[in-house]
Design a protein around this motif. Structure first.
Motif, PDB file in Angstrom:
ATOM      1  N   MET A  43       0.838  -1.202   0.000  1.00  0.00           N
ATOM      2  CA  MET A  43       0.000   0.000   0.000  1.00  0.00           C
ATOM      3  C   MET A  43       0.872   1.251   0.000  1.00  0.00           C
ATOM      4  O   MET A  43       0.646   2.177  -0.767  1.00  0.00           O
ATOM      5  CB  MET A  43      -0.930   0.007   1.224  1.00  0.00           C
ATOM      6  CG  MET A  43      -2.025  -1.036   1.189  1.00  0.00           C
ATOM      7  SD  MET A  43      -2.941  -1.116   2.757  1.00  0.00           S
ATOM      8  CE  MET A  43      -3.782   0.479   2.720  1.00  0.00           C
ATOM      9  N   VAL A  44       1.892   1.265   0.865  1.00  0.00           N
ATOM     10  CA  VAL A  44       2.788   2.422   0.948  1.00  0.00           C
ATOM     11  C   VAL A  44       3.545   2.578  -0.370  1.00  0.00           C
ATOM     12  O   VAL A  44       3.660   3.691  -0.892  1.00  0.00           O
ATOM     13  CB  VAL A  44       3.757   2.289   2.144  1.00  0.00           C
ATOM     14  CG1 VAL A  44       4.846   3.361   2.102  1.00  0.00           C
ATOM     15  CG2 VAL A  44       2.989   2.353   3.472  1.00  0.00           C
ATOM     16  N   GLU A  45       4.052   1.480  -0.917  1.00  0.00           N
ATOM     17  CA  GLU A  45       4.773   1.556  -2.195  1.00  0.00           C
ATOM     18  C   GLU A  45       3.899   2.146  -3.296  1.00  0.00           C
ATOM     19  O   GLU A  45       4.351   3.024  -4.044  1.00  0.00           O
ATOM     20  CB  GLU A  45       5.244   0.161  -2.624  1.00  0.00           C
ATOM     21  CG  GLU A  45       6.432  -0.351  -1.856  1.00  0.00           C
ATOM     22  CD  GLU A  45       6.871  -1.730  -2.307  1.00  0.00           C
ATOM     23  OE1 GLU A  45       8.072  -2.013  -2.185  1.00  0.00           O
ATOM     24  OE2 GLU A  45       6.025  -2.531  -2.784  1.00  0.00           O
ATOM     25  N   GLN A  63       9.930   8.564   8.227  1.00  0.00           N
ATOM     26  CA  GLN A  63       8.893   8.931   7.253  1.00  0.00           C
ATOM     27  C   GLN A  63       8.118   7.695   6.807  1.00  0.00           C
ATOM     28  O   GLN A  63       6.904   7.741   6.657  1.00  0.00           O
ATOM     29  CB  GLN A  63       9.503   9.653   6.051  1.00  0.00           C
ATOM     30  CG  GLN A  63       8.492  10.017   4.980  1.00  0.00           C
ATOM     31  CD  GLN A  63       7.434  10.999   5.446  1.00  0.00           C
ATOM     32  OE1 GLN A  63       7.678  11.834   6.303  1.00  0.00           O
ATOM     33  NE2 GLN A  63       6.238  10.893   4.894  1.00  0.00           N
ATOM     34  N   PHE A  64       8.833   6.594   6.591  1.00  0.00           N
ATOM     35  CA  PHE A  64       8.141   5.358   6.211  1.00  0.00           C
ATOM     36  C   PHE A  64       7.144   4.951   7.290  1.00  0.00           C
ATOM     37  O   PHE A  64       6.010   4.577   6.986  1.00  0.00           O
ATOM     38  CB  PHE A  64       9.124   4.215   5.953  1.00  0.00           C
ATOM     39  CG  PHE A  64       8.421   2.900   5.833  1.00  0.00           C
ATOM     40  CD1 PHE A  64       7.696   2.585   4.689  1.00  0.00           C
ATOM     41  CD2 PHE A  64       8.430   1.988   6.877  1.00  0.00           C
ATOM     42  CE1 PHE A  64       7.001   1.385   4.593  1.00  0.00           C
ATOM     43  CE2 PHE A  64       7.742   0.793   6.788  1.00  0.00           C
ATOM     44  CZ  PHE A  64       7.025   0.490   5.638  1.00  0.00           C
ATOM     45  N   ARG A  65       7.543   5.016   8.553  1.00  0.00           N
ATOM     46  CA  ARG A  65       6.647   4.620   9.654  1.00  0.00           C
ATOM     47  C   ARG A  65       5.397   5.497   9.674  1.00  0.00           C
ATOM     48  O   ARG A  65       4.295   5.014   9.961  1.00  0.00           O
ATOM     49  CB  ARG A  65       7.369   4.655  10.989  1.00  0.00           C
ATOM     50  CG  ARG A  65       8.518   3.674  11.109  1.00  0.00           C
ATOM     51  CD  ARG A  65       8.079   2.230  11.161  1.00  0.00           C
ATOM     52  NE  ARG A  65       9.221   1.339  11.002  1.00  0.00           N
ATOM     53  CZ  ARG A  65       9.185   0.183  10.391  1.00  0.00           C
ATOM     54  NH1 ARG A  65       8.059  -0.273   9.884  1.00  0.00           N
ATOM     55  NH2 ARG A  65      10.262  -0.549  10.265  1.00  0.00           N
ATOM     56  N   THR A  66       5.539   6.778   9.367  1.00  0.00           N
ATOM     57  CA  THR A  66       4.376   7.671   9.297  1.00  0.00           C
ATOM     58  C   THR A  66       3.446   7.233   8.167  1.00  0.00           C
ATOM     59  O   THR A  66       2.220   7.173   8.344  1.00  0.00           O
ATOM     60  CB  THR A  66       4.836   9.130   9.101  1.00  0.00           C
ATOM     61  OG1 THR A  66       5.614   9.514  10.234  1.00  0.00           O
ATOM     62  CG2 THR A  66       3.655  10.069   8.938  1.00  0.00           C
ATOM     63  N   LEU A  67       4.013   6.912   7.018  1.00  0.00           N
ATOM     64  CA  LEU A  67       3.218   6.455   5.879  1.00  0.00           C
ATOM     65  C   LEU A  67       2.544   5.113   6.179  1.00  0.00           C
ATOM     66  O   LEU A  67       1.405   4.865   5.752  1.00  0.00           O
ATOM     67  CB  LEU A  67       4.098   6.343   4.633  1.00  0.00           C
ATOM     68  CG  LEU A  67       4.687   7.664   4.139  1.00  0.00           C
ATOM     69  CD1 LEU A  67       5.776   7.408   3.095  1.00  0.00           C
ATOM     70  CD2 LEU A  67       3.595   8.576   3.585  1.00  0.00           C
ATOM     71  N   GLU A  68       3.227   4.268   6.913  1.00  0.00           N
ATOM     72  CA  GLU A  68       2.680   2.975   7.315  1.00  0.00           C
ATOM     73  C   GLU A  68       1.449   3.168   8.209  1.00  0.00           C
ATOM     74  O   GLU A  68       0.423   2.502   8.037  1.00  0.00           O
ATOM     75  CB  GLU A  68       3.779   2.200   8.045  1.00  0.00           C
ATOM     76  CG  GLU A  68       3.460   0.814   8.474  1.00  0.00           C
ATOM     77  CD  GLU A  68       4.677   0.160   9.089  1.00  0.00           C
ATOM     78  OE1 GLU A  68       5.081  -0.897   8.574  1.00  0.00           O
ATOM     79  OE2 GLU A  68       5.234   0.681  10.093  1.00  0.00           O
ATOM     80  N   THR A  69       1.539   4.111   9.138  1.00  0.00           N
ATOM     81  CA  THR A  69       0.409   4.418  10.014  1.00  0.00           C
ATOM     82  C   THR A  69      -0.761   4.964   9.206  1.00  0.00           C
ATOM     83  O   THR A  69      -1.919   4.584   9.428  1.00  0.00           O
ATOM     84  CB  THR A  69       0.826   5.407  11.122  1.00  0.00           C
ATOM     85  OG1 THR A  69       1.884   4.815  11.890  1.00  0.00           O
ATOM     86  CG2 THR A  69      -0.338   5.751  12.036  1.00  0.00           C
ATOM     87  N   GLU A  70      -0.469   5.826   8.230  1.00  0.00           N
ATOM     88  CA  GLU A  70      -1.523   6.345   7.351  1.00  0.00           C
ATOM     89  C   GLU A  70      -2.196   5.219   6.577  1.00  0.00           C
ATOM     90  O   GLU A  70      -3.422   5.211   6.402  1.00  0.00           O
ATOM     91  CB  GLU A  70      -0.950   7.382   6.381  1.00  0.00           C
ATOM     92  CG  GLU A  70      -0.544   8.676   7.033  1.00  0.00           C
ATOM     93  CD  GLU A  70       0.198   9.618   6.081  1.00  0.00           C
ATOM     94  OE1 GLU A  70       0.232   9.362   4.852  1.00  0.00           O
ATOM     95  OE2 GLU A  70       0.746  10.617   6.583  1.00  0.00           O
ATOM     96  N   ALA A  71      -1.420   4.256   6.107  1.00  0.00           N
ATOM     97  CA  ALA A  71      -1.981   3.112   5.379  1.00  0.00           C
ATOM     98  C   ALA A  71      -2.920   2.323   6.289  1.00  0.00           C
ATOM     99  O   ALA A  71      -4.025   1.944   5.882  1.00  0.00           O
ATOM    100  CB  ALA A  71      -0.864   2.220   4.842  1.00  0.00           C
ATOM    101  N   LEU A  72      -2.497   2.093   7.518  1.00  0.00           N
ATOM    102  CA  LEU A  72      -3.368   1.395   8.478  1.00  0.00           C
ATOM    103  C   LEU A  72      -4.664   2.164   8.699  1.00  0.00           C
ATOM    104  O   LEU A  72      -5.751   1.585   8.672  1.00  0.00           O
ATOM    105  CB  LEU A  72      -2.663   1.241   9.825  1.00  0.00           C
ATOM    106  CG  LEU A  72      -1.910  -0.029  10.123  1.00  0.00           C
ATOM    107  CD1 LEU A  72      -1.353   0.005  11.524  1.00  0.00           C
ATOM    108  CD2 LEU A  72      -2.743  -1.267   9.896  1.00  0.00           C
TER     109      LEU A  72
END
Length: 177
Positions: A43-45, A63-72
């Motif tokens: 999803m992030v990719e 930044q990746f962890r923030t995007l991961e949280t947004e995906a969740l």
């Protein structure tokens, strides 16, 4: 033990270390039970238009962890998904809270040898730097996985097929699939 009452979502989340087979399991169960499956890393990719490796290099892990949280968070409006989570999803407590608010959490518990055997491309794993680094990372994350889990399935030395059947049986017993 009856399943926890969840409001709004009824997803099943799969967590575990690199190479634990989370995506394979979500896909297998999705096929077996005609349920959609998603992968938070993919999803992030897709949203960023780049691989995880490139994302880590250009923007960093934070930044990746923030995007991961947004995906969740984006999964809150969905129903009945099988969700493969990235190995580091447990690094942020907000992610664990989101997972528990939206569904049921299955930890695929393995050891480092299982992970190293399953990983086909280390270059595609941005948080894999070396076997020693992976060992330390697993030691750090194991208690986080255990604390987050509603169900733990031991995958050590087992085939994906056996793990899929056991997981399906245990989720069926709880009325979750």
């Amino acid at each position: 033990m009856p399943p926890s009452v969840k409001h709004g979502c009824d997803h099943v989340f799969f967590i575990g270390f690199l190479g634990a087979g989370k995506s394979t399991l979500a896909r297998n169960l999705g096929t077996m039970f005609n349920r959609r499956f998603v992968d938070t890393d993919r999803m992030v990719e897709r949203r960023q238009g780049m691989s995880l490796g490139k994302l880590f290099r250009l923007r960093g892990e934070a930044q990746f962890r923030t995007l991961e949280t947004e995906a969740l968070r984006s999964l809150q409006g969905e129903r009945s998904l099988l969700v493969s989570c990235g190995g580091g999803i447990v690094e942020r407590s907000v992610n664990i809270e989101l997972i528990h608010a939206m569904g049921f959490c299955v930890y695929l518990e393995g050891d480092l040898a299982d992970s190293l055997r399953q990983i086909r491309s280390f270059a595609a794993r941005p948080d894999f730097k070396s076997p020693e680094h992976a060992r330390r990372l697993l030691e750090h994350r194991r208690p986080l996985y255990e604390q987050a889990a509603d169900l733990i399935i031991d995958i050590r030395g087992r085939s994906f097929k056996d793990v899929s059947y056991e997981c399906a049986e245990r989720l069926l017993e709880r009325g979750l699939i």
